[in-house]
Design an enzyme around this catalytic site. Structure first.
Site, mmCIF file in Angstrom:
data_model
loop_
_atom_site.group_PDB
_atom_site.id
_atom_site.type_symbol
_atom_site.label_atom_id
_atom_site.label_comp_id
_atom_site.label_asym_id
_atom_site.label_seq_id
_atom_site.Cartn_x
_atom_site.Cartn_y
_atom_site.Cartn_z
ATOM 1 N N ASP A 279 0.859 -1.180 0.000
ATOM 2 C CA ASP A 279 0.000 0.000 0.000
ATOM 3 C C ASP A 279 0.899 1.235 0.000
ATOM 4 O O ASP A 279 1.887 1.293 0.716
ATOM 5 C CB ASP A 279 -0.898 -0.003 1.247
ATOM 6 C CG ASP A 279 -2.053 0.983 1.123
ATOM 7 O OD1 ASP A 279 -3.216 0.534 1.109
ATOM 8 O OD2 ASP A 279 -1.788 2.214 1.039
ATOM 9 N N GLY B 202 -15.465 2.812 4.345
ATOM 10 C CA GLY B 202 -14.163 3.404 4.052
ATOM 11 C C GLY B 202 -13.508 2.899 2.781
ATOM 12 O O GLY B 202 -12.332 3.177 2.546
ATOM 13 N N GLN B 203 -14.250 2.146 1.945
ATOM 14 C CA GLN B 203 -13.649 1.683 0.691
ATOM 15 C C GLN B 203 -13.449 2.867 -0.246
ATOM 16 O O GLN B 203 -14.396 3.597 -0.545
ATOM 17 C CB GLN B 203 -14.534 0.624 0.012
ATOM 18 C CG GLN B 203 -13.856 0.024 -1.227
ATOM 19 C CD GLN B 203 -14.701 -1.033 -1.935
ATOM 20 O OE1 GLN B 203 -15.838 -1.316 -1.543
ATOM 21 N NE2 GLN B 203 -14.143 -1.617 -2.975
ATOM 22 N N SER B 204 -12.200 3.057 -0.679
ATOM 23 C CA SER B 204 -11.899 4.192 -1.564
ATOM 24 C C SER B 204 -11.521 3.752 -2.968
ATOM 25 O O SER B 204 -11.639 4.528 -3.917
ATOM 26 C CB SER B 204 -10.772 5.053 -0.970
ATOM 27 O OG SER B 204 -9.593 4.286 -0.809
ATOM 28 N N HIS C 208 -10.205 -5.957 -2.784
ATOM 29 C CA HIS C 208 -8.874 -6.120 -2.192
ATOM 30 C C HIS C 208 -8.973 -6.444 -0.712
ATOM 31 O O HIS C 208 -9.898 -6.018 -0.034
ATOM 32 C CB HIS C 208 -8.014 -4.870 -2.386
ATOM 33 C CG HIS C 208 -8.626 -3.591 -1.879
ATOM 34 N ND1 HIS C 208 -9.578 -2.892 -2.592
ATOM 35 C CD2 HIS C 208 -8.423 -2.885 -0.745
ATOM 36 C CE1 HIS C 208 -9.934 -1.815 -1.924
ATOM 37 N NE2 HIS C 208 -9.250 -1.776 -0.781
ATOM 38 N N LEU C 209 -7.974 -7.194 -0.230
ATOM 39 C CA LEU C 209 -7.756 -7.365 1.204
ATOM 40 C C LEU C 209 -6.589 -6.483 1.599
ATOM 41 O O LEU C 209 -5.631 -6.344 0.856
ATOM 42 C CB LEU C 209 -7.332 -8.796 1.563
ATOM 43 C CG LEU C 209 -8.075 -10.029 1.097
ATOM 44 C CD1 LEU C 209 -7.491 -11.242 1.822
ATOM 45 C CD2 LEU C 209 -9.534 -9.924 1.356
HETATM 46 P P1 AMP Z 1 -9.742 1.036 0.615
HETATM 47 O O1 AMP Z 1 -9.831 2.388 1.268
HETATM 48 O O2 AMP Z 1 -10.099 -0.094 1.499
HETATM 49 O O3 AMP Z 1 -10.451 1.031 -0.711
HETATM 50 O O4 AMP Z 1 -8.186 0.828 0.310
HETATM 51 C C1 AMP Z 1 -7.542 1.330 -0.817
HETATM 52 C C2 AMP Z 1 -6.090 1.389 -0.491
HETATM 53 O O5 AMP Z 1 -5.364 1.514 -1.704
HETATM 54 C C3 AMP Z 1 -5.669 2.576 0.388
HETATM 55 O O6 AMP Z 1 -5.072 2.076 1.587
HETATM 56 C C4 AMP Z 1 -4.673 3.346 -0.485
HETATM 57 O O7 AMP Z 1 -3.599 3.871 0.261
HETATM 58 C C5 AMP Z 1 -4.225 2.288 -1.476
HETATM 59 N N1 AMP Z 1 -3.801 2.738 -2.782
HETATM 60 C C6 AMP Z 1 -4.480 3.518 -3.653
HETATM 61 N N2 AMP Z 1 -3.800 3.672 -4.797
HETATM 62 C C7 AMP Z 1 -2.663 2.945 -4.666
HETATM 63 C C8 AMP Z 1 -1.544 2.689 -5.511
HETATM 64 N N3 AMP Z 1 -1.449 3.231 -6.727
HETATM 65 N N4 AMP Z 1 -0.560 1.911 -5.041
HETATM 66 C C9 AMP Z 1 -0.630 1.367 -3.797
HETATM 67 N N5 AMP Z 1 -1.653 1.565 -2.961
HETATM 68 C C10 AMP Z 1 -2.665 2.336 -3.383
#
Ligand code: AMP
Length: 110
Positions: A28, A89-91, A96-97
């Site tokens: 991450d 909080g999914q962004s 993904h895990l």
């Molecule tokens: P979520 O908020 O559960 O959807 O997690 C998405 C995660 O992806 C977050 O922890 C971000 O820091 C991570 N993230 C987003 N873009 C990237 C990227 N290009 N490379 C690595 N991590 C990323």
């Protein structure tokens, strides 16, 4: 194409810590713990619930990859987090895990 699809296709160069025909893992870029690894299916699904509904084998492999990574990194405990939906909080809308380790974790989570 979503950001994780760009990573999976090689469009965004990324070091993979686990790689198979169906699953990838990479660090991450905003780590929330000393170990913070994202484990994703190569194929695009909006979240793990959608993946699990149609592909239990790949869903299981996400957890198997987490176990393998935790073992190879010598983690004595770890947390797997799956944020599903904006309110959780999914962004990134690609399944993904989060594999988190290397520090103590509080309960209940925030
Ligand atoms: P979520 O908020 O559960 O959807 O997690 C998405 C995660 O992806 C977050 O922890 C971000 O820091 C991570 N993230 C987003 N873009 C990237 C990227 N290009 N490379 C690595 N991590 C990323």
């Amino acid at each position: 194409m979503c950001i994780f699809c760009q990573i999976a296709s090689g469009e965004i160069p990324t070091e993979f810590l686990y790689e198979s025909a169906k699953v990838l893992a990479f660090k991450d870029f905003l780590p929330q713990a000393p170990v913070h690894i994202l484990i994703i299916p190569r194929a695009h699904f909006e979240n793990t619930a959608e993946l699990a509904a149609v592909d239990s084998e790949t869903t299981g492999e996400l957890f198997g990859a987490a176990r393998e990574l935790a073992t190879s990194l010598g983690l004595d405990g770890y947390r797997i987090t799956i944020n599903t939906g904006a309110s959780a909080g999914q962004s990134v809308l690609h399944a993904h895990l989060h594999l988190l380790g290397g520090r103590p974790f509080a309960w209940p989570p925030g």
